[in-house]
Scaffold this motif. Structure first.
Motif, PDB file in Angstrom:
ATOM      1  N   ARG A   1      -1.956   7.454   1.952  1.00 48.24           N
ATOM      2  CA  ARG A   1      -2.066   6.010   2.160  1.00 48.24           C
ATOM      3  C   ARG A   1      -3.479   5.601   2.578  1.00 48.24           C
ATOM      4  O   ARG A   1      -3.956   4.517   2.255  1.00 48.24           O
ATOM      5  N   ARG A   2      -4.188   6.548   3.274  1.00 48.50           N
ATOM      6  CA  ARG A   2      -5.551   6.247   3.702  1.00 48.50           C
ATOM      7  C   ARG A   2      -6.493   6.079   2.514  1.00 48.50           C
ATOM      8  O   ARG A   2      -7.483   5.345   2.585  1.00 48.50           O
TER       9      ARG A   2
ATOM     10  N   LEU B   1     -10.063   2.538  -0.661  1.00 47.28           N
ATOM     11  CA  LEU B   1     -10.525   2.100  -1.972  1.00 47.28           C
ATOM     12  C   LEU B   1     -10.087   0.691  -2.344  1.00 47.28           C
ATOM     13  O   LEU B   1     -10.686   0.056  -3.220  1.00 47.28           O
ATOM     14  N   LEU B   2      -9.058   0.188  -1.687  1.00 44.32           N
ATOM     15  CA  LEU B   2      -8.516  -1.107  -2.082  1.00 44.32           C
ATOM     16  C   LEU B   2      -9.531  -2.250  -1.990  1.00 44.32           C
ATOM     17  O   LEU B   2      -9.611  -3.068  -2.913  1.00 44.32           O
TER      18      LEU B   2
ATOM     19  N   GLU C   1       2.562   6.036  -2.879  1.00 45.46           N
ATOM     20  CA  GLU C   1       3.622   6.924  -3.352  1.00 45.46           C
ATOM     21  C   GLU C   1       3.610   7.032  -4.872  1.00 45.46           C
ATOM     22  O   GLU C   1       3.800   8.113  -5.435  1.00 45.46           O
ATOM     23  N   PHE C   2       3.400   5.907  -5.530  1.00 44.34           N
ATOM     24  CA  PHE C   2       3.377   5.910  -6.992  1.00 44.34           C
ATOM     25  C   PHE C   2       2.233   6.768  -7.544  1.00 44.34           C
ATOM     26  O   PHE C   2       2.408   7.509  -8.509  1.00 44.34           O
ATOM     27  N   LEU C   3       1.053   6.666  -6.928  1.00 41.07           N
ATOM     28  CA  LEU C   3      -0.115   7.408  -7.411  1.00 41.07           C
ATOM     29  C   LEU C   3      -0.172   8.833  -6.867  1.00 41.07           C
ATOM     30  O   LEU C   3      -1.005   9.625  -7.312  1.00 41.07           O
ATOM     31  N   GLY C   4       0.686   9.136  -5.892  1.00 40.01           N
ATOM     32  CA  GLY C   4       0.698  10.484  -5.337  1.00 40.01           C
ATOM     33  C   GLY C   4      -0.514  10.788  -4.482  1.00 40.01           C
ATOM     34  O   GLY C   4      -1.017  11.914  -4.496  1.00 40.01           O
TER      35      GLY C   4
ATOM     36  N   LYS D   1       0.821  -1.224   0.000  1.00 38.82           N
ATOM     37  CA  LYS D   1       0.000   0.000   0.000  1.00 38.82           C
ATOM     38  C   LYS D   1       0.851   1.269   0.000  1.00 38.82           C
ATOM     39  O   LYS D   1       0.512   2.249  -0.648  1.00 38.82           O
ATOM     40  N   SER D   2       1.938   1.251   0.759  1.00 39.03           N
ATOM     41  CA  SER D   2       2.794   2.448   0.837  1.00 39.03           C
ATOM     42  C   SER D   2       3.402   2.759  -0.531  1.00 39.03           C
ATOM     43  O   SER D   2       3.417   3.909  -0.984  1.00 39.03           O
TER      44      SER D   2
END
Length: 284
Positions: free
Chosen positions: A240-241, A246-247, A234-237, A229-230
């Protein structure tokens, strides 16, 4: 201003005419919208003081609050045929038929020090009047007389100049901002709320699509089968919440797509790349 003059529909005149003073002049007009009645009350004296102009502005608003569709003519000239004349003359107080709303005019904060700054200060205050719903020829004349009186005698404008400036202000005021009423403000907030809701929904769907594509790439799946998740956040900017929230939905969509596209495959084999935290034997 020589006349306190206005036009109304024939039906409104029939309704309110008997409650009004006997007009100095009256004329019937014919238009594609039906007959209209134009009336004029000749004033015993022309307004020259600021309080007289403000009184006229208050009178006009009081008439507008009662008579539907009334339109004022601040520059009436009596000429031509068709006028009925009574010869009556009036003071302003004699024309106060309906209650006034008692609204206070906004204070004049920016004063002009000379003729060069007078016009800009006048326009600044005019925009404030328009915003408050109080801009009219009469109210602007009242304000200009006050602003004019604060300058040195050698710098003060003549009344005719103030009238020309007021006409110029009114000609440019159509696009100025007006404060919304409570009803209008509620409607605007509702409309903005609906638009914002649609915008947030679209943003959510776009984010779900991005997360789904990232997971399907396999670059964000740990050897244990868990989603990193982290790294994904970071990749999507994003926070983390956002990924946490949405996951579950994204994985649920992926599972349904897999079941729909490949119904004959072994279910357990299909789920192994997308294991949730807690052990390799736990499926979605």
């Amino acid at each position: 201003m020589r006349y306190f003059s206005f036009t109304m529909g024939a039906g409104e005149w029939k309704r309110w005419g008997s409650a009004l003073p006997l007009p100095s002049f009256k004329k019937t007009l014919t238009s594609h919208n039906g007959q209209k009645i134009q009336v004029a009350y000749e004033l015993k004296y022309r307004p020259t003081k600021s309080n007289e102009w403000y009184f006229i502005a208050d009178l006009q608003r009081s008439y507008q609050s009662v008579i539907n569709g009334v339109r004022f003519d601040d520059h009436l000239v009596i000429e031509g045929n068709g006028w009925e004349s009574t010869g009556e003359l009036y003071t302003l107080t004699e024309l106060k038929v309906f209650p006034t709303d008692g609204r206070a005019y906004p204070p004049i904060i920016r004063w002009a020090s000379n003729k060069k700054t007078f016009r800009s200060k006048a326009f600044t205050y005019a925009k404030r009047l328009k915003y408050e719903g109080l801009l009219s020829f009469a109210s602007m004349m009242g304000a200009l007389i006050v602003i004019n009186s604060k300058m040195k005698a050698t710098e003060q404008h003549k009344a005719r100049t103030l009238e020309r400036l007021t006409n110029d202000i009114l000609a440019q005021s159509d696009e100025w901002v007006v404060k919304l009423s409570k009803t209008g403000l509620t409607a605007l907030r509702s409309d903005l709320g609906q638009k914002r809701g649609k915008q947030l929904s679209a943003e959510k769907q776009d984010r779900i699509h991005q997360i789904s594509n990232a997971i399907n790439s396999g670059a964000f799946v740990k050897p244990s089968g868990e989603i990193n998740k982290s790294k994904l956040a970071e990749f999507l900017g994003v926070d983390r919440r956002t990924i946490y929230n949405l996951l579950p939905f994204v994985l649920g969509v992926i599972m349904m797509l897999i079941l729909w596209i490949r119904p004959t495959h072994d279910i357990n084999a299909l789920f192994t790349p997308y294991l949730i935290e807690g052990g390799s034997n736990t499926t979605i």
